[in-house]
Write a protein that holds these residues in place. Structure first.
Motif, PDB file in Angstrom:
ATOM      1  N   ALA A 116       0.834  -1.206   0.000  1.00  0.00           N
ATOM      2  CA  ALA A 116       0.000   0.000   0.000  1.00  0.00           C
ATOM      3  C   ALA A 116       0.867   1.253   0.000  1.00  0.00           C
ATOM      4  CB  ALA A 116      -0.941   0.000   1.205  1.00  0.00           C
ATOM      5  N   ARG A 117       1.980   1.226   0.745  1.00  0.00           N
ATOM      6  CA  ARG A 117       2.887   2.379   0.742  1.00  0.00           C
ATOM      7  C   ARG A 117       3.495   2.582  -0.649  1.00  0.00           C
ATOM      8  NH1 ARG A 117       4.314   0.252   5.842  1.00  0.00           N
ATOM      9  NH2 ARG A 117       6.119  -0.825   4.945  1.00  0.00           N
ATOM     10  N   ALA A 118       3.845   1.484  -1.317  1.00  0.00           N
ATOM     11  CA  ALA A 118       4.383   1.599  -2.671  1.00  0.00           C
ATOM     12  C   ALA A 118       3.343   2.178  -3.623  1.00  0.00           C
ATOM     13  CB  ALA A 118       4.858   0.234  -3.162  1.00  0.00           C
ATOM     14  N   ALA A 119       2.078   1.767  -3.456  1.00  0.00           N
ATOM     15  CA  ALA A 119       1.003   2.303  -4.297  1.00  0.00           C
ATOM     16  C   ALA A 119       0.776   3.787  -4.013  1.00  0.00           C
ATOM     17  CB  ALA A 119      -0.282   1.515  -4.078  1.00  0.00           C
ATOM     18  N   ALA A 120       0.912   4.193  -2.741  1.00  0.00           N
ATOM     19  CA  ALA A 120       0.757   5.606  -2.390  1.00  0.00           C
ATOM     20  C   ALA A 120       1.864   6.446  -3.028  1.00  0.00           C
ATOM     21  CB  ALA A 120       0.771   5.769  -0.873  1.00  0.00           C
ATOM     22  N   VAL A 121       3.087   5.916  -3.041  1.00  0.00           N
ATOM     23  CA  VAL A 121       4.194   6.617  -3.708  1.00  0.00           C
ATOM     24  C   VAL A 121       3.896   6.767  -5.197  1.00  0.00           C
ATOM     25  CG1 VAL A 121       6.622   6.437  -4.371  1.00  0.00           C
ATOM     26  CG2 VAL A 121       5.934   5.916  -2.023  1.00  0.00           C
ATOM     27  N   LEU A 122       3.410   5.695  -5.815  1.00  0.00           N
ATOM     28  CA  LEU A 122       3.065   5.757  -7.236  1.00  0.00           C
ATOM     29  C   LEU A 122       2.010   6.833  -7.483  1.00  0.00           C
ATOM     30  CD1 LEU A 122       3.108   4.766 -10.149  1.00  0.00           C
ATOM     31  CD2 LEU A 122       1.493   2.956  -9.480  1.00  0.00           C
ATOM     32  N   LEU A 123       0.986   6.871  -6.653  1.00  0.00           N
ATOM     33  CA  LEU A 123      -0.061   7.881  -6.824  1.00  0.00           C
ATOM     34  C   LEU A 123       0.503   9.296  -6.726  1.00  0.00           C
ATOM     35  CD1 LEU A 123      -3.182   6.498  -4.920  1.00  0.00           C
ATOM     36  CD2 LEU A 123      -3.141   7.428  -7.257  1.00  0.00           C
ATOM     37  N   ALA A 124       1.380   9.529  -5.761  1.00  0.00           N
ATOM     38  CA  ALA A 124       1.969  10.860  -5.596  1.00  0.00           C
ATOM     39  C   ALA A 124       2.787  11.249  -6.823  1.00  0.00           C
ATOM     40  CB  ALA A 124       2.844  10.880  -4.342  1.00  0.00           C
ATOM     41  N   VAL A 125       3.559  10.304  -7.354  1.00  0.00           N
ATOM     42  CA  VAL A 125       4.371  10.595  -8.541  1.00  0.00           C
ATOM     43  C   VAL A 125       3.471  10.832  -9.754  1.00  0.00           C
ATOM     44  CG1 VAL A 125       6.146   9.692 -10.090  1.00  0.00           C
ATOM     45  CG2 VAL A 125       6.322   9.284  -7.642  1.00  0.00           C
ATOM     46  N   GLU A 126       2.425  10.015  -9.886  1.00  0.00           N
ATOM     47  CA  GLU A 126       1.495  10.187 -11.018  1.00  0.00           C
ATOM     48  C   GLU A 126       0.816  11.553 -10.976  1.00  0.00           C
ATOM     49  OE1 GLU A 126       0.121   5.517 -11.643  1.00  0.00           O
ATOM     50  OE2 GLU A 126      -1.070   6.891 -10.429  1.00  0.00           O
ATOM     51  N   LEU A 127       0.370  11.958  -9.803  1.00  0.00           N
ATOM     52  CA  LEU A 127      -0.312  13.250  -9.696  1.00  0.00           C
ATOM     53  C   LEU A 127       0.638  14.398 -10.016  1.00  0.00           C
ATOM     54  CD1 LEU A 127      -2.454  12.592  -6.491  1.00  0.00           C
ATOM     55  CD2 LEU A 127      -3.298  12.837  -8.843  1.00  0.00           C
ATOM     56  N   SER A 128       1.865  14.309  -9.540  1.00  0.00           N
ATOM     57  CA  SER A 128       2.852  15.344  -9.856  1.00  0.00           C
ATOM     58  C   SER A 128       3.127  15.383 -11.352  1.00  0.00           C
ATOM     59  CB  SER A 128       4.159  15.079  -9.096  1.00  0.00           C
ATOM     60  OG  SER A 128       3.947  15.093  -7.700  1.00  0.00           O
ATOM     61  N   GLN A 129       3.276  14.203 -11.952  1.00  0.00           N
ATOM     62  CA  GLN A 129       3.515  14.127 -13.389  1.00  0.00           C
ATOM     63  C   GLN A 129       2.317  14.658 -14.173  1.00  0.00           C
ATOM     64  OE1 GLN A 129       5.902  13.788 -15.265  1.00  0.00           O
ATOM     65  NE2 GLN A 129       5.708  12.300 -16.905  1.00  0.00           N
TER      66      GLN A 129
END
Length: 316
Positions: free
Chosen positions: A239-252
């Motif tokens: 879940a933490r890895a998925a949260a990191v992915l979401l943060a990077v996706e939103l920034s991108q």
């Protein structure tokens, strides 16, 4: 029998593997700089920089220096890959699959250089330019896999999430790859060709950009669904890895929208290329988080170690 030397320690192996990941991300960014500064034909031929020399000349100016510098980076990455392979061969005990991953990560570099040469010889054909970027993403995936394996013990991998969520993770990874491919289509239709007068792919920029945005929205939706699902089953690490992915996706995504509505300024396009590499790495991080290799622990009834038992996960 143990071996000693500068490339024989586990920490050195992990550092070299991590350096390979970082170097490949740097290569993506510098490759973008070549295109964004119209230096794609700064060295007009390949493998030489000119018909007479492998090096740039003063007459070629800053464009020649930028293109030549990008070419030289391949040698740096190659040296890191060779050192990583030697370190993997010297590791004792050596995890299964470690050396093949080191070889794959290393062989991807000359293959990528050849595609870069074809890019120059084709006059920066936009489809070949896109293939060159995607090759970088493939090499980056190999380097990432080598880095993760270098830190794992030599025991079988076990799943940490239910089968349905592993399937969703696989789907998310596939959509992430599709987003990268569509991104090259957008780039090939846009103004930053790498050299004044280089051909474009002929696709309608607005239409292909919309298709790319639709794929990004799908990726975001899958990421949110996966995050909720992982939290629901108590898979905190994933879940933490998925949260990191979401943060990077939103920034991108923010960078992508801003660059589109500000007519693709060079700085934002470069940031978007870096973001693409980071989204891909974060996606791979989620994929890796759905399984683990537990280190061996002592069996209380015997003197022999045995692999730690995996935590039970619900069956789907």
């Amino acid at each position: 029998m143990s071996r000693s030397g500068p490339l024989s320690s586990d920490s050195t192996l992990r550092r070299l593997a991590a350096a390979g990941v970082v170097a490949n991300v740097v290569l993506v960014v510098t490759g973008g700089a070549v295109r964004l500064t119209d230096s794609g034909l700064g060295c007009p031929t390949w493998p030489r920089c000119t018909a007479e020399s492998y090096r740039t000349t003063p007459e070629m100016g800053v464009h020649g220096m930028i293109e030549f510098g990008n070419r030289m980076l391949f040698f740096v990455i190659g040296a890191i890959a060779v050192a990583g392979l030697v370190a993997a061969l010297r590791r004792r005990p050596r995890p299964r699959g470690l050396v093949p991953l080191a070889i794959v990560a290393g062989l991807g570099i000359p293959a990528q250089a050849v595609i870069g040469g074809i890019t120059v010889l084709s006059g920066l054909n936009p489809w070949v330019v896109g293939l060159h970027f995607l090759a970088s993403m493939a090499v980056l995936a190999g380097a990432y896999a080598f880095w993760r394996r270098a830190a794992e013990p030599d025991v079988p991998a076990v799943p940490t999430v239910p089968g349905a969520l592993r399937g969703l993770t696989g789907l998310l990874t596939g959509v992430s790859a599709v987003v990268l491919v569509l991104g090259t289509f957008v780039t090939g239709s846009g103004p930053h060709s790498g050299d004044h007068g280089a051909a474009r792919n002929g696709l309608a920029p607005a239409a292909i950009a919309q298709l790319h945005a639709d794929a990004v929205f799908l990726l975001l939706g899958l990421s949110v669904a996966l995050w909720f699902g992982l939290r629901a089953v108590g898979a905190d690490r994933a879940a933490r890895a998925a949260a990191v992915l979401l943060a990077v996706e939103l920034s991108q995504g923010v960078i992508g929208f801003v660059q589109y509505f500000t007519h693709l300024p060079i700085v934002l396009v470069a940031a978007h290329m870096l973001g693409a590499a980071l989204v891909w790495l974060a996606t791979l991080g989620v994929l890796w988080s759905t399984r683990e290799r537990h280190p061996a622990v002592a069996n209380p009834t015997t003197a022999d170690p045995e692999p730690a038992k995996a935590l039970a996960v619900p069956r789907s």
